[in-house]
Design an enzyme around this catalytic site. Structure first.
Site, PDB file in Angstrom:
ATOM      1  N   HIS A 306       0.855  -1.194   0.000  1.00 20.46           N
ATOM      2  CA  HIS A 306       0.000   0.000   0.000  1.00 20.46           C
ATOM      3  C   HIS A 306       0.888   1.240   0.000  1.00 20.46           C
ATOM      4  O   HIS A 306       1.963   1.237   0.617  1.00 20.46           O
ATOM      5  CB  HIS A 306      -0.896   0.016   1.256  1.00 20.46           C
ATOM      6  CG  HIS A 306      -2.068   0.912   1.124  1.00 20.46           C
ATOM      7  ND1 HIS A 306      -1.989   2.262   1.392  1.00 20.46           N
ATOM      8  CD2 HIS A 306      -3.326   0.663   0.720  1.00 20.46           C
ATOM      9  CE1 HIS A 306      -3.177   2.803   1.162  1.00 20.46           C
ATOM     10  NE2 HIS A 306      -4.008   1.869   0.749  1.00 20.46           N
ATOM     11  N   ASP A 363      -7.958  -5.405  -0.129  1.00 21.76           N
ATOM     12  CA  ASP A 363      -8.422  -6.273  -1.224  1.00 21.76           C
ATOM     13  C   ASP A 363      -8.090  -7.742  -1.012  1.00 21.76           C
ATOM     14  O   ASP A 363      -8.613  -8.596  -1.723  1.00 21.76           O
ATOM     15  CB  ASP A 363      -7.807  -5.795  -2.547  1.00 21.76           C
ATOM     16  CG  ASP A 363      -8.334  -4.426  -2.929  1.00 21.76           C
ATOM     17  OD1 ASP A 363      -7.535  -3.483  -3.051  1.00 21.76           O
ATOM     18  OD2 ASP A 363      -9.564  -4.290  -3.046  1.00 21.76           O
TER      19      ASP A 363
HETATM   20  C1  SDX Z   1      -6.187   0.002  -2.996  1.00 23.29           C
HETATM   21  O1  SDX Z   1      -4.307   4.473  -2.045  1.00 23.29           O
HETATM   22  C2  SDX Z   1      -5.292   3.872  -1.444  1.00 23.29           C
HETATM   23  O2  SDX Z   1      -5.707   4.255  -0.380  1.00 23.29           O
HETATM   24  C3  SDX Z   1      -5.881   2.703  -2.206  1.00 23.29           C
HETATM   25  C4  SDX Z   1      -6.906   1.865  -1.462  1.00 23.29           C
HETATM   26  C5  SDX Z   1      -8.184   2.628  -1.213  1.00 23.29           C
HETATM   27  O3  SDX Z   1      -8.918   2.240  -0.287  1.00 23.29           O
HETATM   28  O4  SDX Z   1      -8.507   3.541  -2.004  1.00 23.29           O
HETATM   29  O5  SDX Z   1      -6.372   1.423  -0.247  1.00 23.29           O
HETATM   30  C6  SDX Z   1      -7.325   0.637  -2.288  1.00 23.29           C
HETATM   31  O6  SDX Z   1      -5.963   0.328  -4.122  1.00 23.29           O
HETATM   32  C7  SDX Z   1      -5.322  -0.985  -2.249  1.00 23.29           C
HETATM   33  C8  SDX Z   1      -4.116  -1.487  -3.109  1.00 23.29           C
HETATM   34  C9  SDX Z   1      -4.606  -2.564  -4.060  1.00 23.29           C
HETATM   35  N1  SDX Z   1      -3.573  -2.937  -5.011  1.00 23.29           N
HETATM   36  C10 SDX Z   1      -2.903  -4.113  -4.939  1.00 23.29           C
HETATM   37  O7  SDX Z   1      -3.088  -4.952  -4.056  1.00 23.29           O
HETATM   38  C11 SDX Z   1      -1.923  -4.347  -6.077  1.00 23.29           C
HETATM   39  C12 SDX Z   1      -0.599  -4.874  -5.526  1.00 23.29           C
HETATM   40  N2  SDX Z   1       0.021  -3.793  -4.776  1.00 23.29           N
HETATM   41  C13 SDX Z   1       1.049  -3.011  -5.469  1.00 23.29           C
HETATM   42  O8  SDX Z   1       0.882  -2.858  -6.826  1.00 23.29           O
HETATM   43  C14 SDX Z   1       1.499  -1.784  -4.682  1.00 23.29           C
HETATM   44  O9  SDX Z   1       1.736  -2.200  -3.406  1.00 23.29           O
HETATM   45  C15 SDX Z   1       0.605  -0.556  -4.660  1.00 23.29           C
HETATM   46  C16 SDX Z   1       0.219  -0.100  -6.026  1.00 23.29           C
HETATM   47  C17 SDX Z   1      -0.631  -0.803  -3.858  1.00 23.29           C
HETATM   48  C18 SDX Z   1       1.391   0.553  -3.964  1.00 23.29           C
HETATM   49  O10 SDX Z   1       2.449   0.810  -4.781  1.00 23.29           O
HETATM   50  P1  SDX Z   1       3.547   1.962  -4.420  1.00 23.29           P
HETATM   51  O11 SDX Z   1       3.299   2.584  -3.119  1.00 23.29           O
HETATM   52  O12 SDX Z   1       3.628   2.859  -5.613  1.00 23.29           O
HETATM   53  O13 SDX Z   1       4.811   1.127  -4.230  1.00 23.29           O
HETATM   54  P2  SDX Z   1       5.808   0.820  -5.380  1.00 23.29           P
HETATM   55  O14 SDX Z   1       5.108   0.222  -6.545  1.00 23.29           O
HETATM   56  O15 SDX Z   1       6.657   2.040  -5.577  1.00 23.29           O
HETATM   57  O16 SDX Z   1       6.684  -0.345  -4.705  1.00 23.29           O
HETATM   58  C19 SDX Z   1       7.627  -0.016  -3.705  1.00 23.29           C
HETATM   59  C20 SDX Z   1       8.483  -1.266  -3.609  1.00 23.29           C
HETATM   60  C21 SDX Z   1       8.977  -1.740  -4.990  1.00 23.29           C
HETATM   61  O17 SDX Z   1      10.171  -2.455  -4.782  1.00 23.29           O
HETATM   62  P3  SDX Z   1      11.606  -1.658  -5.017  1.00 23.29           P
HETATM   63  O18 SDX Z   1      11.656  -1.328  -6.504  1.00 23.29           O
HETATM   64  O19 SDX Z   1      11.538  -0.423  -4.140  1.00 23.29           O
HETATM   65  O20 SDX Z   1      12.638  -2.651  -4.585  1.00 23.29           O
HETATM   66  O21 SDX Z   1       7.683  -2.340  -3.091  1.00 23.29           O
HETATM   67  C22 SDX Z   1       7.548  -3.349  -4.081  1.00 23.29           C
HETATM   68  C23 SDX Z   1       7.930  -2.725  -5.415  1.00 23.29           C
HETATM   69  O22 SDX Z   1       8.443  -3.721  -6.287  1.00 23.29           O
HETATM   70  N3  SDX Z   1       6.127  -3.768  -4.058  1.00 23.29           N
HETATM   71  C24 SDX Z   1       5.727  -5.017  -4.269  1.00 23.29           C
HETATM   72  C25 SDX Z   1       4.330  -4.989  -4.102  1.00 23.29           C
HETATM   73  N4  SDX Z   1       3.942  -3.728  -3.806  1.00 23.29           N
HETATM   74  C26 SDX Z   1       5.059  -2.982  -3.787  1.00 23.29           C
HETATM   75  N5  SDX Z   1       6.393  -6.147  -4.594  1.00 23.29           N
HETATM   76  C27 SDX Z   1       5.627  -7.267  -4.750  1.00 23.29           C
HETATM   77  N6  SDX Z   1       4.287  -7.318  -4.594  1.00 23.29           N
HETATM   78  C28 SDX Z   1       3.606  -6.201  -4.267  1.00 23.29           C
HETATM   79  N7  SDX Z   1       2.286  -6.255  -4.107  1.00 23.29           N
END
Ligand code: SDX
Length: 429
Positions: A306, A363
């Site tokens: 998140h 989710d």
């Molecule tokens: C919702 O914003 C909100 O409030 C949203 C929400 C709401 O109520 O409105 O809470 C609802 O959208 C919840 C999130 C649902 N999405 C998912 O479950 C999809 C999987 N999650 C990721 O795609 C990710 O965690 C996000 C999109 C939710 C957040 O992404 P960020 O904050 O932009 O983080 P990032 O992509 O910059 O990742 C930071 C690091 C990266 O690694 P590094 O390059 O720094 O080494 O964390 C890793 C990413 O690779 N990472 C993950 C991951 N999420 C982040 N690695 C593996 N699996 C994941 N799920």
């Protein structure tokens, strides 16, 4: 603590005001930065940038706190209903018994949609994703209510809010029934907000739907947990589109489109698809966790991580309890639940997830609750949208009422080619 910061640029010192929120969050107020220094800030994804001050929802990502108008989401999930929580978010206070009754009558009075809207659904290709239809239908509502109330017409504005909150259920259920080629079920005056939706979805002339109060309760909690979440991607879209002073229907339609994304509200559908794939491949989550950790692989563990929560999403814990409660009540085993629990257990012990502060979000268990209720998979994001609607309305209202509100117009840093002349066709390579 200081209420100003100093910025030194090219030997010149600038005072930047620091503003502090009611929960002690502090921000550099850079509203004069470019005028005073000629500089802008750069923050792709706005991870460090606030676009507004808001009194609707408070989140603490480090402590896993979520409160709507100051009330912890845990208490609302335990004691409130979605209808009451929607009233709280939009109006700022819990309703009195009389206010709630008046709100209920208004929701009932505005639960039907114009019969001409059926033609819109029927002209869609079979198999169209319901989120695309919902976004269009909400925009289409504007055509049936062309007169947009002015900001002084509070009663008319509240009717517009109730119309959206009520009709979104009817439109969602219609899209499902029409996709099946089944008879559309109309809303009933004698059913509560959530029971009405379930009845519109599942009642049939040959198999009358029996309202199960435990499923109604589960749906209330599900929608309470989704009702608002400060400046998430889809709410930011609603505020941004709304800042151009376009009508509420178009702003909400934009929010639905943003929510559709698998990184946002579409994640509840993507989680189930991921769990199903793990199940189909024998149930071992290890290969999926390995892929999630592989920098070369774009795969993300759906339902994990998140932007704000760097600990458990408080909604995920509540959703897991709803999950267990509903399955127990239905005396049903969902083969994907043990997969989800195993996946969570393995991931939370893995240093990659620990180091990246990746925990289950709202989710992760939501889809299993929706499966238990009987919601079809492609309607999972629609369920999120119905839940989020009161939050979007409250946020749109707050921005529309803000005397200092301006049209959203972010800046950029240009990295393209320097000035060059037009080249006539005959001189091109
Ligand atoms: C919702 O914003 C909100 O409030 C949203 C929400 C709401 O109520 O409105 O809470 C609802 O959208 C919840 C999130 C649902 N999405 C998912 O479950 C999809 C999987 N999650 C990721 O795609 C990710 O965690 C996000 C999109 C939710 C957040 O992404 P960020 O904050 O932009 O983080 P990032 O992509 O910059 O990742 C930071 C690091 C990266 O690694 P590094 O390059 O720094 O080494 O964390 C890793 C990413 O690779 N990472 C993950 C991951 N999420 C982040 N690695 C593996 N699996 C994941 N799920």
């Amino acid at each position: 603590m200081s209420d100003t910061a100093q910025l030194i640029v090219d030997g010149k010192t600038y005072e930047i005001p620091i503003i502090t929120g009611t929960e002690g969050e502090r921000a550099l107020d850079i509203s004069r930065l470019r005028a005073d220094t000629g500089l802008i800030t750069l923050d792709p994804g706005c991870g460090n940038t606030g676009t507004c001050q808001s009194s609707i929802t408070f989140m603490d990502g480090e402590k896993g706190i979520l409160r709507y108008r100051g009330i912890p989401v845990e208490q609302l999930a335990e004691h409130s209903t979605f209808r009451e929580t929607a009233y709280l978010l939009i109006n700022g206070e819990l309703p009195t018994q009389e206010e709630l009754q008046r709100f209920s009558v208004r929701l009932n009075d505005h639960s039907l949609v114009h019969e001409d809207m059926r033609a819109f659904f029927e002209s869609y290709p079979r198999g169209t994703h319901p989120m695309g239809m919902l976004s269009s239908m909400i925009n289409a509502l504007r055509a049936f209510y062309p007169r947009i109330p002015t900001r002084s017409e509070e009663e008319e504005i509240n009717i517009t809010f109730a119309r959206l909150l009520s009709k979104v259920r009817t439109l969602a259920a219609m899209s499902y029934k029409i996709s099946l080629g089944h008879k559309v079920v109309y809303p009933r005056y004698d059913l509560s907000y959530c029971a009405n939706f379930l009845n519109m979805m599942f009642d049939s002339p040959v198999r009358p739907y029996r309202i199960d109060e435990d499923l109604v309760e589960a749906l209330n909690v599900f929608w309470i947990l989704h009702a608002d979440h400060e400046q998430n991607c889809s709410t930011a879209a609603v505020r941004s589109v709304g800042s151009a002073r376009v009508n509420l229907y178009a702003s909400i339609s934009a929010g639905i489109s943003a929510l559709w994304g698998p990184l946002h509200g579409g994640a509840n559908q993507a989680v189930i698809e991921m769990l199903q794939e793990i199940y189909d491949r024998g149930g071992d989550p290890a290969p999926f966790i390995a892929r999630a950790k592989d920098k070369e692989d774009p795969f993300r563990l759906m339902g994990f991580g998140h932007r704000v929560y760097k600990t458990f999403d408080p909604r995920a814990r509540i959703m897991e309890k709803v999950c267990n409660r509903v399955l127990k009540k239905l005396n049903r085993q969902d083969p994907l639940l043990p997969i989800a629990k195993r996946l969570e257990e393995v991931a939370l012990k893995d240093s990659y997830f620990i180091d990246h502060n990746l925990y289950p979000n709202v989710d992760f268990y939501a889809g299993i609750v929706l499966r238990a209720i009987g919601i079809p998979l492609d309607m999972f994001p629609v369920m999120f949208a119905i839940g989020r609607l009161p939050g979007w309305i409250a946020q749109w209202k707050e921005s529309a009422d803000d005397p200092k509100w301006k049209i959203h117009r972010p800046r950029q840093i240009y990295t393209g080619l320097l000035k060059r002349d037009y080249v006539p066709m005959e001189e091109r390579g």
